[in-house]
Design an enzyme around this catalytic site. Structure first.
Site, PDB file in Angstrom:
ATOM      1  CG  HIS A 144       4.435   2.477   2.873  1.00  0.00           C
ATOM      2  ND1 HIS A 144       3.347   2.072   3.615  1.00  0.00           N
ATOM      3  CD2 HIS A 144       5.528   2.130   3.587  1.00  0.00           C
ATOM      4  CE1 HIS A 144       3.759   1.530   4.744  1.00  0.00           C
ATOM      5  NE2 HIS A 144       5.089   1.542   4.749  1.00  0.00           N
ATOM      6  CB  CYS A 175       5.042  -2.261   4.651  1.00  0.00           C
ATOM      7  SG  CYS A 175       6.583  -1.920   5.542  1.00  0.00           S
ATOM      8  CD  GLU A 231       0.586   3.497   1.692  1.00  0.00           C
ATOM      9  OE1 GLU A 231       0.917   3.270   2.855  1.00  0.00           O
ATOM     10  OE2 GLU A 231       0.824   2.704   0.746  1.00  0.00           O
TER      11      GLU A 231
END
Length: 508
Positions: free
Chosen positions: A166, A79, A168
């Protein structure tokens, strides 16, 4: 030498989650603020640049000199990290025409290296207000969504990658695969950082660091201090002196039960009943932060009295874990004081001992796995977190012995009820709160005017965020009935259905 992934934190709310995902893949990593990076040593094998609440277009946007690592080490920019590398490399970033937040799907993927095994249509989680509109020379697009052309890129001739989403977070369905590709195929780490490996390495380091010195540790009965004690016990044996203080605010029968459990683990533990000192000091105190500070002050006094009885003790051990460390050195400086009960920085000047923190690189779930690898009792490792100030912050208003007794009885019924119903292990933390409210009730033919208690049960992974647990109505009805019938002084039970944020897990 421990292979390490360096995570540079630009302030994202997801940075800790990146670290957790990397650790889950058996790779050691550390988070450091972008403005206070460590020296790049041979053990650092790759770098991840986190997201950020800032825009790269802001005048005060976080800045970091990439020249020492870009092209020399594998890099994954997430990002903000991806935008920052593109912008500083000569590309262009502009505000998005539509705000890109939430679920999206990859419409094009170059299925090699970073995106190997990630299919077209894979769901990803976007959270950004800017878009890379032009890539620098040598940068190639390797993934797109319908709205974001540069959803992923690589740099020709380098192991440098950037992604606009993202990986994660749970909502990125193949995020784990992408991170695994970066670690295994691009960085090419061994992936050998396991709980057993941690135990062996930590015990060896403790033996070297402590030698024949004596160490004192304040046990709480919780997971962190207990696992820290076992690691130290493995390293220095009888030179570890544990102190378990009863502050009068523990759960029902907890002092004697936990002492027995510790004795069964072979630990050298001294139990100190200081409940009268704590209760006397708390008399008349109502304000939550004042309660915490009072309990902390008395604990230090009691603990210091016990520590000086140990001849030639040189070290103080603490069960500090990684989130405490991260919070104290965050990008924005130490966090605003929400509650003053973290271990970090809490020592007074008159305790002249060196500090050892065996768990300071671990997250809570990793602490439990390390404990399991040492065959510690499942009952202890599975215990819910319990606040340092104990029931004091679950009694709203002033503290009296009578109120503590009432809450201990309520809590005992609730916690045992969860265990008997097979619900305890499905809850991250549960507890009871005694409210400063009396309500009218009817018992038999008599009207009553007695206390109200609230029950609280949340699900979480680390306490940073939490959601209330949808306990079965039948269970809540049964527990409520037991509490009202068995605990004299209580005639009403309510259930807390607030999430964190905006509420906190504890009421004070």
């Amino acid at each position: 030498m421990q292979e390490t992934i360096l995570i540079l934190d630009f302030g994202s709310q997801y940075t800790q989650l990146i670290a957790r995902r990397v650790r889950e893949l058996n790779v050691y990593c550390e988070i450091h603020p972008f403005n206070n990076p460590p020296e790049i040593t041979d053990d650092i094998k790759g770098v991840i640049l986190s997201g950020s609440p800032y825009s790269t277009l802001q005048e005060d946007a976080p800045q970091f000199d990439l020249s020492k690592i870009k092209g020399n080490l594998p890099i994954l920019g997430v990002c903000y990290g991806a935008q920052y590398m593109a912008l500083t490399g000569g590309g262009k970033v502009a505000p998005s025409k539509i705000r890109e937040y939430g679920r999206a799907n990859l419409s094009e993927v170059v299925a090699h290296s970073l995106f190997e095994g990630v299919p077209v249509g894979s769901q990803v989680w976007m959270s950004h207000g800017d878009t890379i509109t032009e890539l620098p020379e040598g940068f190639q697009v390797i993934a797109s969504t319908e709205d974001v052309y540069v959803a992923g890129y690589e740099v020709t001739g380098e192991k440098t990658y950037g992604i606009q989403f993202h990986p994660e977070v749970y909502h990125s369905s193949d995020g784990k695969q992408l991170l695994e590709n970066f670690l295994n195929k691009i960085v090419e780490v061994q992936g050998d950082w396991t709980p057993a490996h941690f135990v062996d390495e930590t015990v060896a380091n403790l033996k070297f660091e402590l030698g024949d010195d004596k160490v004192v540790l304040g046990l709480s009965g919780g997971v962190d201090s207990s696992v820290a004690a076992m690691l130290l016990h493995k390293a220095i044996g009888a030179n570890l002196y544990c102190v378990f203080v009863n502050n009068g605010l523990l759960r029902k029968n907890e002092f004697t039960q936990v002492l027995k459990q510790y004795e069964g683990m072979g630990l050298n533990v001294r139990g100190v009943d200081a409940s009268d000192q704590f209760m006397d000091a708390l008399a008349g105190i109502v304000e939550p932060e004042a309660k915490r500070k009072t309990i902390g002050r008395v604990f230090i006094d009691v603990f210091d009295q016990e520590a000086v009885l140990i001849e030639d003790v040189k070290w103080l051990a603490q069960g500090t874990i990684y989130p405490d460390i991260i919070e104290s050195v965050s990008v924005k400086g130490p966090s605003a004081t929400i509650k003053s009960h973290h271990n970090v920085g809490g020592l007074p000047d008159f305790i002249k001992l060196k500090v050892v923190e065996p768990l300071k690189t671990l997250f809570k779930d990793e602490v439990r796995r390390v404990g399991a690898s040492m065959d510690m009792p499942k009952e202890l490792l599975g215990r819910h977190p319990f606040p340092g100030p104990g029931l004091a912050i679950r009694i709203l208003g002033d503290i009296t012995r009578k109120k503590v007794e009432i809450l201990q009885e309520v809590d005992d019924i609730f916690i045992n009820g969860l265990k008997n119903a097979g619900l305890y292990d499905k809850v991250w933390q549960a507890g009871s709160i005694l409210l400063p409210v009396n309500s009218v009730g009817v018992m038999g033919d008599e009207r009553t005017y007695e206390k109200v208690v609230a029950l609280r049960a949340v699900e979480s992974t680390d306490g940073m965020t939490a959601d209330w647990v949808h306990l079965p109505h039948e269970f809540l009805a049964k527990v409520s009935n037991q509490i009202i019938n068995k605990v004299k002084g209580v005639n009403r039970v309510v259930y807390d259905i607030s999430s964190k944020p905006p509420a906190t897990i504890e009421w004070e």
